[in-house]
Design a protein around this motif. Structure first.
Motif: not given
Length: 299
Positions: A199, A211, A215, A221-223, A254, A257-258, A289, A293
């Protein structure tokens, strides 16, 4: 389930609150203790012991979490032993907090990658202390993510199936060079370790588009939404989600992915609530999510 993946428990009662420890955090981290202590962490009852040991009640915190609809908090320590001579919050302190309420807290570990016993620290954190992931800050710990010295640490996370929360982008902290944490610097790690769940916190701001690219391109890959303090949360989130990112990027490309992160003791739930999105997308953002993760799906 709503999970806040980005919480700094600096003022929690299990964290050392003696004048020397607080002065160290004020000088090195510059997250003022009055801010942390005014966050929703007030205790009921009196603490026992000078270092915050013993059983502590978090009734006020849990009441505020319930009011905000937040079920669990991910607590982040930071090990700066070789760069600054100490911890902001230690793995041992995180373990104590989690033990006080394991149904509300998820504890992460940290390790200074330059300490000679780094792998032993992580083994202990993951195997014995049962901590759920790793927090690293390349800017504060002064390393590039793709530095070969990091390979054993990444492999250790894979061994235990633990995710990594990286600080990414800007930081207000002193002695914290932003060059180490530009989002594109993490690309080699994402490629080399495709099973390592990463993340990149804070949208990697001011490189939010960078970013988004990572993602979109890399499944691992996350944020998170733990914004830097620029403008109001509502204005800043709207700018990220509809201007820096195209207005349909998040939901169409995505949405998985957040992660919701408050950078607590701040609270940004109201800014998130005012963003327009489908109910299923919001459910992913606010917890679904994070479950993926964290490796908690199905648990």
């Amino acid at each position: 389930m709503v999970i806040d993946v980005h919480v700094h428990p600096n003022g929690y009662p299990q964290v050392a609150q003696d004048p020397e420890s607080r002065a160290f955090r004020d000088r090195v981290f510059q997250r003022r203790q009055k801010d942390a202590l005014s966050a929703p962490i007030a205790m009921t009852g009196k603490p026992s012991g000078g270092n915050g040991g013993g059983n502590k009640n978090f009734d006020v915190l849990f009441t505020k979490m319930d009011h905000q609809g937040i079920d669990r908090l991910v607590l982040l320590p930071l090990d700066l032993t070789t760069t600054h001579g100490g911890w902001i919050v230690s793995n041992d302190e995180i373990e104590q907090i989690v033990q006080a309420a394991p149904d509300r807290f998820i504890g992460f570990a940290s390790v200074d990658p330059r300490r000679p016993d780094a792998l032993e620290v992580l083994d202990h954190a993951f195997k014995d202390q049962k901590l759920s992931g790793l927090k690293l800050n390349p800017s504060k710990q002064a390393f590039y993510p793709a530095d070969p010295m990091m390979d054993p640490i990444y492999k250790k996370c894979l061994e235990y199936n633990k995710p990594i929360m990286f600080h990414a982008g800007m930081s207000w902290e002193p002695d914290c060079l932003i060059k180490y944490a530009r989002p594109v610097n993490f690309e080699e790690v994402a490629v080399k370790y495709p099973d390592l769940r990463i993340c990149l916190a804070h949208f990697g701001w001011p490189w939010a588009t960078e970013t988004a690219m990572l993602c979109l391109k890399y499944p691992n890959v996350y944020t998170d939404t733990s914004i830097v303090p620029v403008d109001s949360p509502e204005v800043f989130f709207r700018h990220i989600f509809t201007r820096e990112w195209g207005p349909t990027w998040f939901e169409h490309n995505f949405a998985d992915k957040v992660l919701y992160g408050s950078n607590n003791p701040r609270n940004h739930t109201q800014g998130i609530e005012k963003l327009e999105m489908r109910a299923d997308t919001r459910a992913k953002l606010m917890g679904g999510n994070a479950m993926k993760w964290l490796g908690m799906e199905g648990k």
